[in-house]
Design an enzyme around this catalytic site. Sequence first.
Site, PDB file in Angstrom:
ATOM      1  N   HIS A  23       0.855  -1.195   0.000  1.00 54.30           N
ATOM      2  CA  HIS A  23       0.000   0.000   0.000  1.00 54.30           C
ATOM      3  C   HIS A  23       0.888   1.240   0.000  1.00 54.30           C
ATOM      4  CE1 HIS A  23      -3.477  -2.266   2.235  1.00 54.30           C
ATOM      5  NE2 HIS A  23      -3.492  -2.512   0.943  1.00 54.30           N
ATOM      6  N   HIS A  79     -11.828  -8.666  -6.608  1.00 53.64           N
ATOM      7  CA  HIS A  79     -11.499  -7.413  -5.889  1.00 53.64           C
ATOM      8  C   HIS A  79     -10.623  -6.577  -6.812  1.00 53.64           C
ATOM      9  CE1 HIS A  79     -10.076  -4.826  -2.732  1.00 53.64           C
ATOM     10  NE2 HIS A  79      -9.029  -5.538  -2.364  1.00 53.64           N
ATOM     11  N   GLU A  81      -8.490  -4.101  -6.131  1.00 53.31           N
ATOM     12  CA  GLU A  81      -7.199  -3.564  -5.682  1.00 53.31           C
ATOM     13  C   GLU A  81      -6.105  -4.169  -6.561  1.00 53.31           C
ATOM     14  OE1 GLU A  81      -6.658  -3.604  -1.426  1.00 53.31           O
ATOM     15  OE2 GLU A  81      -5.143  -2.020  -1.577  1.00 53.31           O
ATOM     16  N   ASP A  83      -3.183  -5.252  -6.479  1.00 50.44           N
ATOM     17  CA  ASP A  83      -2.347  -6.434  -6.217  1.00 50.44           C
ATOM     18  C   ASP A  83      -3.044  -7.708  -6.716  1.00 50.44           C
ATOM     19  OD1 ASP A  83      -4.083  -5.645  -4.110  1.00 50.44           O
ATOM     20  OD2 ASP A  83      -3.117  -6.994  -2.701  1.00 50.44           O
ATOM     21  N   HIS A 145     -12.377  -6.445   2.097  1.00 46.17           N
ATOM     22  CA  HIS A 145     -12.320  -5.192   2.840  1.00 46.17           C
ATOM     23  C   HIS A 145     -12.654  -3.958   1.996  1.00 46.17           C
ATOM     24  CE1 HIS A 145      -8.145  -3.759   1.479  1.00 46.17           C
ATOM     25  NE2 HIS A 145      -8.368  -4.857   0.812  1.00 46.17           N
ATOM     26  N   ASP A 164      -8.826 -11.433  -0.235  1.00 54.22           N
ATOM     27  CA  ASP A 164      -7.970 -10.993   0.876  1.00 54.22           C
ATOM     28  C   ASP A 164      -8.313 -11.673   2.209  1.00 54.22           C
ATOM     29  OD1 ASP A 164      -6.192  -9.154  -0.319  1.00 54.22           O
ATOM     30  OD2 ASP A 164      -7.730  -7.602  -0.333  1.00 54.22           O
ATOM     31  N   TYR A 192      -2.463  -8.981   9.636  1.00 58.79           N
ATOM     32  CA  TYR A 192      -3.333  -8.607   8.512  1.00 58.79           C
ATOM     33  C   TYR A 192      -4.721  -8.241   9.030  1.00 58.79           C
ATOM     34  CZ  TYR A 192      -4.935  -8.734   3.681  1.00 58.79           C
ATOM     35  OH  TYR A 192      -5.420  -8.386   2.454  1.00 58.79           O
ATOM     36  N   HIS A 225      -3.512 -13.962  -0.704  1.00 56.98           N
ATOM     37  CA  HIS A 225      -2.139 -13.732  -0.210  1.00 56.98           C
ATOM     38  C   HIS A 225      -1.740 -14.871   0.717  1.00 56.98           C
ATOM     39  CE1 HIS A 225      -1.911  -9.578  -1.592  1.00 56.98           C
ATOM     40  NE2 HIS A 225      -3.030  -9.283  -0.975  1.00 56.98           N
TER      41      HIS A 225
END
Length: 397
Positions: A23, A79, A81, A83, A145, A164, A192, A225
């Site tokens: 991030h 998701h 995001e 990554d 999230h 996530d 996390y 992850h």
Amino acid sequence: MVVELKEKVYWVGVVDWNIKHFHGHEYSTHRGTTYNSYLIIDEKVALVDTVWGPYSQELIDNIETVIDIKKIDYVVANHAETDHSGGLPELMKYIPDATVIVSEKGHESVFKHYHERWNFKVVKTGDTVSLGKNSLVFVTAPMLHWPDSMFTYLTGKNILMPNDAFGQHYASSGRFNDEVDEIEVYQEAIKYYANILTPFSDLVTRKIDEFKKLNIPVDIIAPSHGIIWRNNPLQIVEKYYEWASGENEGSVVIIYDTMWNATEKMAIAIAEGLEKEGVKFKLFNMAVCDRNDVLTEVFKAGGILVGSPALNNGLLPTIKPILEDLKGLKFKNKVGAAFGSYGWSGENVKLIEENLEKAKIKILQEGIKFKWQPVKEELERCVEFGRNFAKGLKGHG
Ligand code: FEO
């Protein structure tokens, strides 16, 4: 190296051993991370999530070791995001007609990341896509999230891919939880949870309850992850349930910074008071400690004591970021108090208390502050301060 989870279901992701900040610089990843992507071969071929953009070619090469990439029919973007969705632009050059499956919110966020009009299919909870023998089932998980977050479940193989959720920033040689050091994995899993998921704890509990009611078999939990949970996979679900409840160890974390050691002397004396009452504690000087690691310790503790000398009518800059995080994370069921030295204006303790209140941390007792360097009698009062805090914490718990 590509790894088979179950027959014709493959991990085709990337292990990133060297990333130390995530991030931007917001989250420390001392143990690296992985970007997990799953390839499912049936009559139709599906890829669930991609990898961070700079690793797109590695993902493509991995897929090609299993199957001709052009055979992919569906790409699930659980998701947006980057990554996880960052590999989409390169991947979609090979398969421009493939269907990109997204949640309703994902439709907006994936499009607003890449501005590409791919062949999107929007799904909601309970929707299924048949791959032939088995099907993908989708469960939206808003705010776990991001608003777009979604879980994908593969029938027949009983694999839950929750993106996530249940993940950890953990690079390892083995892909499965029975191949790695369990203590390390749990350290990263709780970090996390503490740093990313705590504000959404009530949603975590509700989502787990919702899942339990579905009564679907889960043989493997394959997050986006870290390691894949195949040995007793539901252990991490139970841990999330526990973490979401706000239960804590009844210990105390003291965080502080100091200019000429006066506040540090106070911190050590307060710790002595805790020790005299048999309360476990950890002490962190924020000038030299990692913010995310300390937040994890605060998450586990019942009490937090924050110390800073006064500086320019405020606090030391090293203390401010963690106070800001605490306001955002809103840890449950914590009590706190403030301390510090000062020279003339002395707003430090009041400012810390205001921050703790905004973080929904109950102020257990009035803060303590002393002018310039504390003398013996003042340090004895700090010891007493620690003892009183310990007693109050026990009473609170
Ligand atoms: Fe791992 Fe929310 O991205």
